[in-house]
Design an enzyme around this catalytic site. Structure first.
Site, mmCIF file in Angstrom:
data_model
loop_
_atom_site.group_PDB
_atom_site.id
_atom_site.type_symbol
_atom_site.label_atom_id
_atom_site.label_comp_id
_atom_site.label_asym_id
_atom_site.label_seq_id
_atom_site.Cartn_x
_atom_site.Cartn_y
_atom_site.Cartn_z
ATOM 1 N N GLU A 87 -6.464 -7.804 -0.563
ATOM 2 C CA GLU A 87 -6.974 -7.904 0.812
ATOM 3 C C GLU A 87 -8.471 -7.636 0.786
ATOM 4 O O GLU A 87 -8.895 -6.543 0.386
ATOM 5 C CB GLU A 87 -6.284 -6.871 1.717
ATOM 6 C CG GLU A 87 -4.783 -7.062 1.816
ATOM 7 C CD GLU A 87 -4.112 -6.019 2.703
ATOM 8 O OE1 GLU A 87 -4.817 -5.268 3.397
ATOM 9 O OE2 GLU A 87 -2.875 -5.955 2.680
ATOM 10 N N GLU A 122 0.817 -1.217 0.000
ATOM 11 C CA GLU A 122 0.000 0.000 0.000
ATOM 12 C C GLU A 122 0.851 1.268 0.000
ATOM 13 O O GLU A 122 0.890 2.023 0.989
ATOM 14 C CB GLU A 122 -0.961 0.015 1.187
ATOM 15 C CG GLU A 122 -2.070 -1.011 1.061
ATOM 16 C CD GLU A 122 -3.179 -0.850 2.092
ATOM 17 O OE1 GLU A 122 -2.979 -0.171 3.102
ATOM 18 O OE2 GLU A 122 -4.256 -1.419 1.871
HETATM 19 C C1 GAL Z 1 -4.474 -2.588 4.940
HETATM 20 C C2 GAL Z 1 -3.048 -3.089 5.076
HETATM 21 C C3 GAL Z 1 -2.967 -4.341 5.917
HETATM 22 C C4 GAL Z 1 -3.825 -4.198 7.147
HETATM 23 C C5 GAL Z 1 -5.232 -3.914 6.743
HETATM 24 C C6 GAL Z 1 -6.197 -3.828 7.894
HETATM 25 O O1 GAL Z 1 -4.486 -1.216 4.711
HETATM 26 O O2 GAL Z 1 -2.482 -3.348 3.818
HETATM 27 O O3 GAL Z 1 -1.631 -4.568 6.272
HETATM 28 O O4 GAL Z 1 -3.310 -3.177 7.932
HETATM 29 O O5 GAL Z 1 -5.258 -2.699 6.053
HETATM 30 O O6 GAL Z 1 -7.506 -3.542 7.459
#
Ligand code: GAL
Length: 651
Positions: A315, A144
């Site tokens: 994710e 990110e």
């Molecule tokens: C994203 C990040 C992850 C984790 C996640 C939690 O922004 O890439 O590492 O922190 O959020 O929702």
């Protein structure tokens, strides 16, 4: 590869004895892809040069034994503590000139060349050690980029880099002075060494100075990514390099960064993203447990463009997150719906974040597919259901080309942040408002970059709030045979952030005989009704010229102008006005639309149209004229329900 589900896994967080059982359970519920490693630098290299790669190889062995494929993340978003001793000035500085500290993540400066070398070194080490592992399916660079506001740094490293970048761009200081308008307020420079970053000034910097700093900072992200991409591709040209981008994040140009990526991915947390967005409170309440019904889809379509057609969810929210002011539990079924919606928009992989909820550290309140005690959380069963349904329906193929194209541009996001003129005037808000208005009718919308030079196949192209025209884009509009909607504010500046000689929207008279003579910028709550419905808000333009007036406001100010198939919108509108304008264009273009109940959305992929129900109540849809029946679900959609209709013919 057929569409698959995946999961984010942190073997370094768990006892090695657990790995085998974890991998077996992942494989059992249909997971195919596992991302690991992206924050593990302190375990890969606990002290400078002391490498410990055995554990990650063993973790890949275990995952591979269960038929799982692995994406390895480079750990460069979390430099270990010793790195700060080695390069104390690699920590970024904020706008107030303060150094950021160690103890969370993303504590680095994109302009720091010493840190960039360290990143090249660890990437090289991982490539050498892991590239030929049979379980390896690809790489993720960093994590990110820009998260937690980390694109911009106001450090000496950034200042030095900026000076060089400017020298390269302008060649002579006279050219820079002209481009920035430095005769104004005696801001002229006599050498590049005199130029500082646009922070800590008495009042605002020249907008071109600020815009160039943003362009420079964006280029550093692209350069940073390229270093890793080149190393990884040199070792295994056949494996994809991916980065995981974010929602509503525009501090660097993602199209540029993706020049050195094979696949774009993004991290979708619909409930958190709605909570932290600027959507009205009534939408936030209504979709509290579902997320905005158009925001995830918008990003699916955006990242499909960023990835040149190839994109993943790296994710996926599996349950409540931890980073909102409040973190509601999703409606049962949403972890399934979000995945299905991503697949409908062409995702190759949807990977849930994360396998097991961590009982320690910053994200201990963030759900995983497993609870901290390793028992299944609700998302576990929903992920399993998605994997089963993907196999049963035989979903494959690409997201089909839409009938509507919308231009989304990062520089326009920066420009109106630098010079809003009406507080809250944002490029992205204009694009998303039109996106929702078209999508409510069941239309597939494609997001395109401003470098697009051909709009063949679309019924309607919309270009709102674009900073400046390139010759190629102007020409693409001139050659397009469909309907075009531009404005407000489109073409109101030159590339150097000055008002164009012919005034905005800066199109040749044969395309649009209209010039913006004056802008009326209004505070929130002072709307001007438009005759026939809807209202202008924030931004109104007063134009002159011979274009036909299609809509005007109650004060007689033209709101929608047209000349042939080109339409110009002079105002920012409320939802009702934007919907009216979209509907007007659709009628003019004779585009066939669907009638969808509130909260239901759809998209076509391959042989199917996939419907998702974001509303918290049941909804009834109708079989569309181009559909032959359902392969999953039917006309009655439960809350968070999915229906997959077969298309009579996939074009
Ligand atoms: C994203 C990040 C992850 C984790 C996640 C939690 O922004 O890439 O590492 O922190 O959020 O929702």
């Amino acid at each position: 590869m057929n569409p698959s589900i995946g999961v984010c896994y942190y073997p370094e967080h768990w006892l090695e004895e657990w790995w085998d059982n974890d991998a077996r359970r992942m494989a059992e519920i249909g997971i195919r892809i596992v991302r690991i490693g992206e924050f593990a630098w302190s375990r890969l290299e606990p002290a400078p040069g002391q490498l410990q790669l055995g554990w990650i190889i063993r973790a890949m062995d275990v995952l591979g034994r269960h038929g799982l494929k692995v994406i390895v993340g480079t750990p460069t978003a979390t430099p270990p503590r010793w790195m700060i001793d080695k390069h104390p000035d690699m920590l970024a500085m904020d706008r107030e000139g303060r150094r950021k500290g160690f103890g969370s993540r993303r504590h680095y400066d994109f302009s720091h060349l010493g840190y960039r070398e360290e990143c090249a070194r660890i990437t090289h080490i991982l490539a050498e050690a892991l590239a030929d592992h049979p379980a390896l399916a690809g790489w993720q660079t960093d994590n990110e980029y820009g998260c937690h506001g980390t694109t911009y740094s106001y450090s000496p490293a950034a200042r030095d880099g900026f000076r060089l970048w400017l020298q390269h761009k302008y060649q002579t200081i006279e050219a820079l002075n002209r481009a920035w308008g430095n005769v104004f307020w005696s801001m002229e420079y006599s050498s590049f060494e005199q130029i500082d970053l646009p922070n800590l000034l008495v009042c605002e910097a020249a907008p071109a100075h600020e815009l160039d700093f943003r362009r420079y900072s964006s280029d550093q992200v692209a350069a940073f990514n390229k270093v890793q991409f080149d190393i990884l591709k040199a070792k295994r040209p056949d494996l994809p390099v991916i980065h995981n981008f974010m929602s509503r994040y525009a501090e660097f140009d993602h199209y540029d960064v993706a020049e050195t990526l094979d696949i774009a991915s993004w991290d979708s947390y619909p409930i958190g993203h709605l909570a932290t967005s600027n959507e009205p409170d009534e939408i936030k309440r209504h979709y509290l447990r579902q997320g905005d019904p158009d925001n995830a889809a918008f990003h699916h379509d955006l990242y499909r463009a960023v990835g040149h057609g190839r994109w993943w969810i790296m994710e996926q929210q599996p349950g409540p997150v931890n980073w909102g002011a409040f973190n509601p539990d999703p409606l049962p079924g949403m972890a399934r719906l979000w995945a299905w919606e991503a697949f409908a928009h062409g995702a190759e992989v949807v990977s849930y974040f994360r396998w097991r909820q961590a009982p320690f550290a910053q994200e201990q309140m963030h759900a995983g597919l497993l609870r901290p005690d390793s028992e299944p959380a609700p998302g576990y069963h929903e992920a399993e259901q998605v994997a089963r349904e993907l196999a049963e329906t035989g979903l494959e193929g690409k997201a089909l080309q839409g009938s509507i194209a919308l231009i989304y541009d990062y520089q326009s996001e920066w420009a109106w942040e630098i010079q809003p003129q009406a507080a809250g005037f944002r490029h992205g808000d204009h694009v998303r408002a039109l996106y929702s208005a078209f999508r409510k009718h069941g239309l597939d919308v494609d997001i395109l970059p401003p470098s697009t030079s051909n709009f063949a196949g679309y019924d309607i192209v919309a270009i709102p709030a674009l900073l400046f025209w390139t010759d190629a884009l102007r020409e693409a509009v001139a050659n397009f045979e469909g309907h075009v909607l531009i404005g407000p504010r489109t073409g109101s500046k030159t590339e150097n952030f000055a008002i164009p000689a012919k005034l905005g929207p800066d199109l040749p008279q044969n395309l649009l005989d209209a010039r913006v003579m004056r802008v009326d910028s209004l505070p929130a709550g002072v709307d001007v009704a438009v005759k026939g419905g809807g209202a202008a808000r924030l931004w109104r333009e007063k134009t002159e010229g011979g274009a036909e007036v299609i809509m005007e406001d109650v004060e007689g100010v033209p709101v929608l102008l047209s000349q042939g198939k080109l339409f110009y919108l002079t105002a920012s509108g409320d939802r009702a006005l934007i919907q009216r304008v979209a509907d007007y264009l659709l009628a003019e273009a004779d585009t066939s639309i669907l009638t969808l109940p509130a909260g239901v959305r759809c998209r076509r992929r391959g042989k199917f149209r996939i419907y998702v129900n974001y509303s918290s109540g049941p909804q009834t849809i109708a079989l569309a004229a181009d559909e032959t029946g359902y392969v999953l679900g039917d006309t009655e959609m439960a809350p968070a329900g999915i229906s997959v209709a077969k298309l009579a013919r996939a074009d």
